[in-house]
Scaffold this active site. Sequence first.
Site, PDB file in Angstrom:
ATOM      1  CG  PHE A 113       5.127  51.876   2.125  1.00 10.48           C
ATOM      2  CD1 PHE A 113       5.068  50.595   2.657  1.00 10.48           C
ATOM      3  CD2 PHE A 113       4.673  52.079   0.832  1.00 10.48           C
ATOM      4  CE1 PHE A 113       4.569  49.534   1.910  1.00 10.48           C
ATOM      5  CE2 PHE A 113       4.170  51.015   0.080  1.00 10.48           C
ATOM      6  CZ  PHE A 113       4.123  49.748   0.618  1.00 10.48           C
ATOM      7  CG  ASP A 184       1.067  56.799   4.943  1.00  7.27           C
ATOM      8  OD1 ASP A 184       0.143  56.107   5.412  1.00  7.27           O
ATOM      9  OD2 ASP A 184       1.641  56.539   3.874  1.00  7.27           O
ATOM     10  CE1 TYR A 209      -3.733  48.033   1.280  1.00  7.03           C
ATOM     11  CE2 TYR A 209      -4.895  49.733   0.054  1.00  7.03           C
ATOM     12  CZ  TYR A 209      -3.710  49.165   0.495  1.00  7.03           C
ATOM     13  OH  TYR A 209      -2.513  49.744   0.163  1.00  7.03           O
ATOM     14  CE  LYS A 210      -1.255  48.737   3.889  1.00  5.97           C
ATOM     15  NZ  LYS A 210      -0.288  49.830   3.760  1.00  5.97           N
ATOM     16  NE  ARG A 356       4.083  43.459   7.624  1.00  2.63           N
ATOM     17  CZ  ARG A 356       3.568  44.342   6.761  1.00  2.63           C
ATOM     18  NH1 ARG A 356       3.799  45.634   6.924  1.00  2.63           N
ATOM     19  NH2 ARG A 356       2.853  43.946   5.741  1.00  2.63           N
TER      20      ARG A 356
END
Length: 397
Positions: A113, A184, A209-210, A356
Amino acid sequence: MTNFAQTKEQFHLPKDIIYLDGNSLGPLPLAACSRVQDTMQNEWGELLIRGWNEASWFSQPISVGDRLARLIGAETGSVVVGDTLSIKIFQALGAALAMKPDRHVILSDRGNFPTDLYMAEGLIQSLDRGLQLHTPAPEAVEASIDESVAVLMLTEVDYRTGRRHDMKKLTAKAHAHGVITIWDLAHSAGALPLALSEAKADFACGCTYKYINGGPGAPAFMYVAPRHADNAEPILAGWQGHAEPFDFDLNYTAHAGAARMRVGTPPVLQMASLEAALDIWEQVDMHDVREQSIVLSERFIKSVERQCNQLKLASPRDPMQRGSQVSFHFEHGYQAIQALISRGVIGDFRAPDIMRFGLTPLYITEADVDAAADHIATVINERLWDNPEFMRKGTVT
Ligand SMILES: *Cc1c(COP(=O)(O)O)cnc(C)c1O
């Protein structure tokens, strides 16, 4: 056995929406509303400044960290919560590099990312000790681990394709060459069973938050292996990571253990919604989540591929090589996602051509997956994406 009908009932899911974007922002746990309201009225409202002691706000970065530790296979006391994932990556990398002063390579991969790589570039500039960032293809990482590498910094599950690195194997190889590892877990925590302690990870960071469903802006977490925790240098040494914050000592002395990675004041209201989300995770066995995630993703791939041949699977075909998302290449992916959203199926788009979909057993059923695949087939086969309305780009894709 985890009761997924029961977990689903504990979320607010808008009517007529199939939500396949919990890999970007988890949905609202119903109890979060009353939890946040209670924190506002009874803690902030009534206790005012006393809340730091009487409602234990000050110890939340550690107490909430311990609740997360259970989910990621980490030792009690090894996880600290606060700040954002970008900041926690910066801190972990700073600490890891300080442990290898004679080495000059940060090894990552080009699927990582961007923010993780930006943090590395920023540190390289500010440390100014001749460090280099290497970003080979994900498949070439293993062969690139050697004695020149100071730190191996990888995202376990690729945010675009869902491809998964073998944490245990790569960590073992890194250690054999004297390399420190940073994992990560943005797309792993709440998606896969994790065993940080068993894998002998050195540092790990993730967001809440995911898949964890802590709410927009919920704080990040950071794991520091207990064998490093009392020596790791917190490159952002803040007052709340001091051994005695309320001595207001002008000289910094790091707190014992992972708590030294605290920086400043924690987000108390976000902690409240995160705690409500963690109450649901208490009812869940991560191995059941993984098993059901594979059931859902295999079913989804099969149905999409059977109905439309224009989408090409971007995720690994072997479920063991994937996280909990499924991605497809499609030239007009952005418009197709907008068309799907207009029909109540929410996924997202990642440049250049990735559609996605996050498959999250806590609130997604096999019926949802079947219906979503049917919508995808209709949008693609009937070219419903080919509409100027779906060309407009929002700030967030
Ligand atoms: C989502 C994500 C981030 C986001 O970082 P924030 O600081 O929380 O915005 C970082 N790294 C990875 C791999 C991600 O998937």
